[in-house]
Write a protein that holds these residues in place. Structure first.
Motif, short mmCIF file in Angstrom:
data_model
loop_
_atom_site.label_atom_id
_atom_site.label_comp_id
_atom_site.label_asym_id
_atom_site.label_seq_id
_atom_site.Cartn_x
_atom_site.Cartn_y
_atom_site.Cartn_z
N HIS A 128 0.96 -1.23 -0.14
CA HIS A 128 0.03 -0.01 0.01
C HIS A 128 0.76 1.21 0.00
CE1 HIS A 128 -4.07 -1.38 0.43
NE2 HIS A 128 -3.57 -2.50 1.08
N GLY A 129 0.24 2.39 -0.40
CA GLY A 129 0.84 3.67 -0.35
C GLY A 129 1.81 3.57 -1.52
N THR A 130 3.19 3.59 -1.54
CA THR A 130 3.85 3.55 -2.54
C THR A 130 3.66 2.12 -3.31
OG1 THR A 130 5.61 5.03 -1.66
CG2 THR A 130 6.56 3.63 -3.38
N LEU A 131 3.64 1.90 -4.38
CA LEU A 131 3.34 0.47 -5.01
C LEU A 131 4.52 -0.04 -5.25
CD1 LEU A 131 0.51 1.48 -7.19
CD2 LEU A 131 0.15 0.41 -5.02
N VAL A 132 4.94 -1.26 -4.28
CA VAL A 132 6.22 -2.04 -4.56
C VAL A 132 5.63 -3.40 -4.71
CG1 VAL A 132 8.32 -2.97 -3.41
CG2 VAL A 132 7.49 -0.36 -3.10
N PRO A 133 6.06 -3.90 -5.97
CA PRO A 133 5.64 -5.19 -6.36
C PRO A 133 6.28 -6.14 -5.42
CG PRO A 133 6.25 -4.11 -8.33
CD PRO A 133 6.59 -3.41 -7.09
N LEU A 134 5.47 -7.07 -4.81
CA LEU A 134 6.16 -8.15 -3.89
C LEU A 134 6.41 -9.43 -4.56
CD1 LEU A 134 4.17 -7.41 -0.58
CD2 LEU A 134 6.47 -6.69 -1.36
N ALA A 135 5.34 -9.90 -5.50
CA ALA A 135 5.03 -11.29 -6.37
C ALA A 135 4.18 -11.05 -7.35
CB ALA A 135 4.82 -12.09 -5.40
N GLN A 136 4.21 -11.83 -8.48
CA GLN A 136 3.38 -11.59 -9.53
C GLN A 136 3.30 -12.97 -10.10
OE1 GLN A 136 5.18 -9.01 -12.46
NE2 GLN A 136 3.69 -7.32 -11.99
N VAL A 137 2.23 -13.36 -10.68
CA VAL A 137 1.97 -14.69 -11.37
C VAL A 137 1.11 -14.49 -12.72
CG1 VAL A 137 1.94 -16.19 -9.24
CG2 VAL A 137 -0.23 -15.38 -10.13
N LYS A 155 -7.35 -18.97 -20.11
CA LYS A 155 -8.54 -20.02 -19.89
C LYS A 155 -8.76 -20.36 -18.42
CE LYS A 155 -8.34 -22.00 -24.49
NZ LYS A 155 -9.42 -22.41 -25.30
N THR A 156 -8.12 -19.47 -17.62
CA THR A 156 -8.25 -19.56 -16.15
C THR A 156 -8.66 -18.33 -15.75
OG1 THR A 156 -7.44 -20.35 -14.10
CG2 THR A 156 -6.12 -19.36 -15.91
N ASN A 157 -8.98 -18.38 -14.52
CA ASN A 157 -9.23 -17.17 -13.70
C ASN A 157 -8.39 -16.75 -12.60
OD1 ASN A 157 -10.30 -18.04 -10.96
ND2 ASN A 157 -12.13 -18.69 -12.24
N GLU A 158 -8.41 -15.72 -11.95
CA GLU A 158 -7.30 -15.09 -10.94
C GLU A 158 -7.68 -15.77 -9.68
OE1 GLU A 158 -8.06 -10.88 -10.71
OE2 GLU A 158 -7.81 -10.51 -12.65
N THR A 159 -8.85 -16.14 -9.50
CA THR A 159 -9.03 -16.96 -8.17
C THR A 159 -8.12 -18.02 -7.94
OG1 THR A 159 -11.23 -16.04 -8.17
CG2 THR A 159 -10.86 -17.71 -6.56
N THR A 160 -7.83 -18.68 -8.75
CA THR A 160 -7.11 -20.11 -8.49
C THR A 160 -5.62 -19.81 -8.37
OG1 THR A 160 -6.80 -20.36 -11.02
CG2 THR A 160 -8.45 -21.18 -9.91
N HIS A 161 -5.45 -18.50 -8.70
CA HIS A 161 -3.75 -17.98 -8.26
C HIS A 161 -3.56 -17.14 -7.41
CE1 HIS A 161 -4.14 -18.79 -12.85
NE2 HIS A 161 -2.76 -19.13 -12.64
N PHE A 162 -4.36 -17.01 -6.36
CA PHE A 162 -4.44 -16.46 -5.03
C PHE A 162 -3.45 -17.01 -4.15
CE2 PHE A 162 -5.81 -15.44 -0.72
CZ PHE A 162 -6.03 -14.25 -0.76
N ARG A 163 -3.20 -18.24 -3.95
CA ARG A 163 -2.44 -18.87 -3.14
C ARG A 163 -1.04 -18.92 -3.60
NH1 ARG A 163 -5.69 -23.92 0.06
NH2 ARG A 163 -7.44 -22.86 0.29
N PRO A 164 -1.00 -19.58 -4.74
CA PRO A 164 0.45 -19.52 -5.61
C PRO A 164 1.03 -18.24 -5.37
CG PRO A 164 -1.20 -20.56 -6.86
CD PRO A 164 -2.08 -20.08 -5.85
N LEU A 165 0.20 -17.12 -5.43
CA LEU A 165 0.80 -15.86 -5.55
C LEU A 165 1.52 -15.45 -4.29
CD1 LEU A 165 1.14 -12.77 -6.95
CD2 LEU A 165 -0.94 -12.37 -5.79
#
Length: 182
Positions: free
Chosen positions: A7-16, A21-31
């Protein structure tokens, strides 16, 4: 891309990467799995407000959350909307002008007691309502109530993103137009 940012200054911590053919919900835990989230407050949009993911976040990662609840969680949404919001004082109001409109966002909170029935959402301890009022120049005012729950009673330093204007919609990846960061 689905991203976790500070939050605040946007610093990326992780990306997947989220496949077509999928949705973001299934990537919540792996991220979030590789991150040490102990004692942190994780925020995300309603799409990620999946009970199994929230239980994992609190029980395994030892993190807290602020989850936006929309009609995709019908029981919790109905319970939140039915709380006695009219009798609860506004704790904070953010107002501003820009983008051709005036906005006002009063924020109210209500403790959730398990012994009084609680809310049908894992580890929920505090309900939040942000009532957004928008008046675009030359148009009618619109009103919308947005509900959220959190797993803890927020200390002042933890609720700063609520005081800055109510629950925000996370930013989408500018290169792909997809992915809300949690």
């Amino acid at each position: 891309m689905l991203s976790a940012v500070t939050h605040g200054t946007l610093v990326p911590l992780a990306q997947v990467e989220v496949g077509a053919k999928t949705n973001e919900t299934t990537h919540f835990r792996p991220l979030l799995a590789p991150l040490d989230l102990t004692g942190t407050v994780v925020t995300f949009d309603a799409l990620h407000s999946v009970k199994a993911n929230i239980s994992w976040l609190v029980e395994t990662k030892k993190a807290h959350y602020i989850a936006v609840i929309k009609t995709n969680q019908p029981t919790a949404y109905t319970q939140l909307a039915a709380l006695p919001w009219q009798s609860i004082a506004v704790q904070h109001t953010a107002s501003g002008t820009g983008h051709g409109r005036r906005e006002s966002r009063p924020v109210k909170t209500c403790g959730i007691a398990d012994e009084l029935g609680g809310i049908a959402f894992p580890h929920a301890r505090l309900a939040i309502r942000v009532h957004r009022r928008r008046k675009p120049t030359g148009k009618r005012e619109t009103r919308e109530s947005v509900y959220a729950v959190t797993s803890e009673l927020l200390a002042p330093h933890q609720g700063r993103h609520l005081r800055r204007g109510g629950l925000h919609r996370p930013r989408r990846d500018r290169t792909t137009g997809r992915g809300d960061p949690p």
